[in-house]
Design an enzyme around this catalytic site. Structure first.
Site, mmCIF file in Angstrom:
data_model
loop_
_atom_site.group_PDB
_atom_site.id
_atom_site.type_symbol
_atom_site.label_atom_id
_atom_site.label_comp_id
_atom_site.label_asym_id
_atom_site.label_seq_id
_atom_site.Cartn_x
_atom_site.Cartn_y
_atom_site.Cartn_z
ATOM 1 N N HIS A 19 0.837 -1.200 0.000
ATOM 2 C CA HIS A 19 0.000 0.000 0.000
ATOM 3 C C HIS A 19 0.872 1.251 0.000
ATOM 4 O O HIS A 19 2.083 1.207 0.162
ATOM 5 C CB HIS A 19 -0.992 0.011 1.173
ATOM 6 C CG HIS A 19 -0.402 0.252 2.526
ATOM 7 N ND1 HIS A 19 -1.158 0.498 3.643
ATOM 8 C CD2 HIS A 19 0.889 0.283 2.964
ATOM 9 C CE1 HIS A 19 -0.378 0.676 4.684
ATOM 10 N NE2 HIS A 19 0.862 0.552 4.311
ATOM 11 N N HIS A 85 -1.390 -10.637 -1.714
ATOM 12 C CA HIS A 85 -0.449 -10.388 -2.814
ATOM 13 C C HIS A 85 -0.955 -9.330 -3.790
ATOM 14 O O HIS A 85 -0.662 -9.386 -4.987
ATOM 15 C CB HIS A 85 -0.077 -11.687 -3.545
ATOM 16 C CG HIS A 85 0.835 -12.552 -2.742
ATOM 17 N ND1 HIS A 85 0.400 -13.270 -1.649
ATOM 18 C CD2 HIS A 85 2.152 -12.806 -2.846
ATOM 19 C CE1 HIS A 85 1.413 -13.927 -1.124
ATOM 20 N NE2 HIS A 85 2.497 -13.662 -1.825
HETATM 21 NI NI NI Z 1 2.481 0.741 5.617
#
Ligand code: NI
Length: 140
Positions: A19, A85
Site C-alpha cells: 500500500h 499479494h
Molecule cells: Ni504501511
C-alpha cells in the site's frame, strides 16, 4: 443462566499486501509530513495478521458457536482472495478513494464480513499491520 451465556470464537488468517498512504487533497509536502515513509510513491508491503472474532450462543445440537470451516471460507472469499499479494491502492476497489491505513482496512474487512454473517453474532476485527501496530474495529 447457562443458556444466556455467549461464547467467542476466533479465526486467525494472514495476507501480504502493498500500500501507499496518501491524501490526494494534500500537497506532496503535506503527505510527506504526515505519512513519512508510508507515502513512498513506489509502495511498500506488510504481512497482515487478521483475527476475526464472532460472539454468539453455542448451538446445543452441534456444540459450535459457528462452523469454523464456513468462517474460514467466508474470510477467504471476502478478504484473502481479493487482498493477498495485491496492491491495495491499485487492485482493491474499496481503496481507490479510501486511504488503506490499518484502520480503514479493518473497517472494510468488517463491512465485507458483516454482510455474510447473521446479525445475531457480534463481529470484531483485529488487524496486525506489524507486530506492534494493531487496530480493532469496532472498538469496544
Ligand atoms: Ni504501511
Amino acid at each position: 443462566m447457562f443458556d444466556l451465556m455467549r461464547t467467542a470464537v476466533i479465526r486467525k488468517e494472514h495476507f501480504n499486501a502493498a500500500h501507499r498512504l496518501y491524501n490526494p487533497a494534500w500537497s506532496d509536502q503535506e503527505n510527506d509530513r504526515v505519512f513519512g515513509k508510508c507515502n513512498n510513491p513506489n509502495y511498500h508491503g506488510h504481512n497482515y495478521e487478521l483475527l476475526v472474532k464472532l460472539t454468539g450462543k453455542t448451538d446445543p445440537e452441534t456444540g459450535y458457536v459457528f462452523d469454523m470451516k464456513r468462517l474460514s471460507d467466508i474470510i477467504k472469499d471476502e478478504v484473502i482472495e481479493p487482498f493477498d499479494h495485491r496492491n491495495l491502492n491499485e487492485d482493491v476497489p474499496e481503496f481507490q478513494s479510501l486511504n488503506p491505513t490499518a484502520e480503514n482496512i479493518a473497517m472494510i474487512i468488517w463491512r465485507k464480513l458483516r454482510d455474510r454473517i447473521d446479525p445475531d453474532y457480534d463481529l470484531k476485527i483485529t488487524l496486525y499491520e506489524t507486530e506492534r501496530n494493531i487496530v480493532e474495529y469496532p472498538a469496544e
